[in-house]
Design an enzyme around this catalytic site. Structure first.
Site, PDB file in Angstrom:
ATOM      1  N   ALA A 156       1.231   5.405   1.144  1.00  0.00           N
ATOM      2  CA  ALA A 156       1.000   6.146   2.464  1.00  0.00           C
ATOM      3  C   ALA A 156       1.062   7.789   2.241  1.00  0.00           C
ATOM      4  CB  ALA A 156       1.938   6.021   3.758  1.00  0.00           C
ATOM      5  N   ASP A 157       0.559   8.541   3.068  1.00  0.00           N
ATOM      6  CA  ASP A 157       0.624   9.998   2.837  1.00  0.00           C
ATOM      7  C   ASP A 157       1.885  10.570   3.579  1.00  0.00           C
ATOM      8  OD1 ASP A 157      -1.904  10.197   1.387  1.00  0.00           O
ATOM      9  OD2 ASP A 157      -2.752   9.707   3.178  1.00  0.00           O
ATOM     10  N   GLY A 170      -4.977   7.610   4.274  1.00  0.00           N
ATOM     11  CA  GLY A 170      -6.565   8.276   3.785  1.00  0.00           C
ATOM     12  C   GLY A 170      -6.586   9.542   3.109  1.00  0.00           C
ATOM     13  N   GLU A 178      -8.386  -0.266   3.689  1.00  0.00           N
ATOM     14  CA  GLU A 178      -6.978  -0.331   3.500  1.00  0.00           C
ATOM     15  C   GLU A 178      -6.762  -1.095   5.008  1.00  0.00           C
ATOM     16  OE1 GLU A 178      -5.639   3.277   0.517  1.00  0.00           O
ATOM     17  OE2 GLU A 178      -5.650   3.882   2.753  1.00  0.00           O
ATOM     18  N   GLY A 232      -6.245   9.619   0.151  1.00  0.00           N
ATOM     19  CA  GLY A 232      -7.393   9.383  -1.158  1.00  0.00           C
ATOM     20  C   GLY A 232      -8.826   8.775  -0.583  1.00  0.00           C
ATOM     21  N   ASP A 243       0.744  -1.250  -0.006  1.00  0.00           N
ATOM     22  CA  ASP A 243      -0.007  -0.187  -0.029  1.00  0.00           C
ATOM     23  C   ASP A 243       0.945   1.181  -0.076  1.00  0.00           C
ATOM     24  OD1 ASP A 243      -2.351   1.749   0.189  1.00  0.00           O
ATOM     25  OD2 ASP A 243      -3.109   0.829   1.846  1.00  0.00           O
TER      26      ASP A 243
HETATM   27  C1  5RP Z   1      -5.606   6.607   0.163  1.00  0.00           C
HETATM   28  C2  5RP Z   1      -4.200   6.146   0.693  1.00  0.00           C
HETATM   29  C3  5RP Z   1      -3.172   6.153   0.035  1.00  0.00           C
HETATM   30  O1  5RP Z   1      -2.312   4.971  -0.037  1.00  0.00           O
HETATM   31  C4  5RP Z   1      -2.268   7.306   0.125  1.00  0.00           C
HETATM   32  O2  5RP Z   1      -3.131   8.541   0.110  1.00  0.00           O
HETATM   33  C5  5RP Z   1      -1.245   7.594  -0.650  1.00  0.00           C
HETATM   34  O3  5RP Z   1      -1.614   7.981  -1.941  1.00  0.00           O
HETATM   35  P1  5RP Z   1      -0.502   8.086  -3.214  1.00  0.00           P
HETATM   36  O4  5RP Z   1       0.204   7.024  -3.515  1.00  0.00           O
HETATM   37  O5  5RP Z   1      -1.510   8.677  -4.406  1.00  0.00           O
HETATM   38  O6  5RP Z   1       0.437   9.142  -2.772  1.00  0.00           O
HETATM   39  O7  5RP Z   1      -4.199   6.106   1.995  1.00  0.00           O
HETATM   40  O8  5RP Z   1      -6.476   6.527   1.157  1.00  0.00           O
END
Ligand code: 5RP
Length: 249
Positions: free
Chosen positions: A96-97, A108, A116, A110, A94
């Site tokens: 992450a922010d 979160g 998740e 997104g 996954d």
């Molecule tokens: C979605 C998430 C994503 O994993 C997080 O926002 C990272 O997204 P990106 O890869 O586009 O930077 O938690 O809820």
């Protein structure tokens, strides 16, 4: 005569890609059940998974964490499964922010945090793929949009007020960009973004307290869940961070 050293400067997209490909190479194994996260970085991990499955004819079954993840699995002709059929996953990839030095995460951004967290909690190993902008010492160092909280729509307003009163900071209802009104999650809920980063907080304790509030469905604080994070760097290399081993006396 000038000798110039070649400096590689990776774009964010390239950084996401190299981190994702490396993580999948290191962790994907044949005959496994794999959680597929959400966001823009995971797209590159799924591409790599699909290449491996096609080239080596591996048996991989994928559990999605969102509508987007399900679409990705379909797009790449990967086998789709769910937690009812496969309640135990071998691995979950996954994005992450933000990732702190202890591998605690904000997720979160997104809006997919609930599924998740559920899928990650069913996996033996959670591996995070990210670009260099997500690599932090402490939560809130770089990610300035607040902690996402998924809430039942009918009580977004009292929860917003209770959190501000109890912990401080500012909580706002996340509004949709191409629709009038709030963002509605894949689970039919709303998202609150809690901006509180001017304070140093005990996230583990706060997470436990918030999660008990009636109407809170889940938080974007992923504490002690990730085993390893891969960050694509500007120079084209990949940096990894592993969860520190617990030592018992
Ligand atoms: C979605 C998430 C994503 O994993 C997080 O926002 C990272 O997204 P990106 O890869 O586009 O930077 O938690 O809820």
């Amino acid at each position: 005569m000038f000798f110039s050293k070649k400096i590689v400067t990776m774009s964010l997209e390239s950084a996401k890609k190299i981190a994702s490909r490396q993580a999948v190479e290191d962790y994907l194994a044949n005959n496994t059940i794999v959680g597929i996260g959400s966001g823009s970085t995971i797209v590159y991990a799924v591409e790599k998974i699909s290449e491996i499955v096609k080239n080596l004819n591996w048996n991989i079954k994928c559990v999605p964490t969102s509508f987007q993840a399900k679409q990705l699995i379909h797009k790449h002709n990967l086998d789709l499964t769910d937690l009812e059929t496969n309640p135990e996953l071998d691995i979950c990839f996954d994005g992450a922010d933000e990732v702190d030095e202890n591998l605690n995460l904000i997720k979160g951004g997104g809006g997919c945090l609930l599924q998740e967290k559920i899928v990650a909690s069913c996996a033996k190993t959670l591996v995070i793929v990210a670009d260099y902008s997500k690599d932090s010492t402490y939560l809130g160092e770089k990610y300035k949009k607040g902690i996402p909280l998924e809430v039942v729509p009918m009580c977004y307003s009292p929860i917003l007020k209770k959190i501000q009163k109890r912990f401080g900071g500012t909580v706002s209802l996340r509004m949709a960009q191409a629709k009038a009104g709030p963002v509605v999650t894949d689970n039919g809920n709303f998202i609150l973004d809690w901006f509180v980063f001017d304070k140093k907080l005990d996230w583990e304790k706060i997470n436990l307290e918030i999660i008990q509030m009636p109407g809170i469905v889940e938080t974007g604080l992923f504490i002690n869940m990730a085993a390893k994070a891969y960050f694509g760097l500007v120079d084209g290399s990949v940096k990894t961070r592993k969860k520190p081993e617990l030592t018992f006396k």
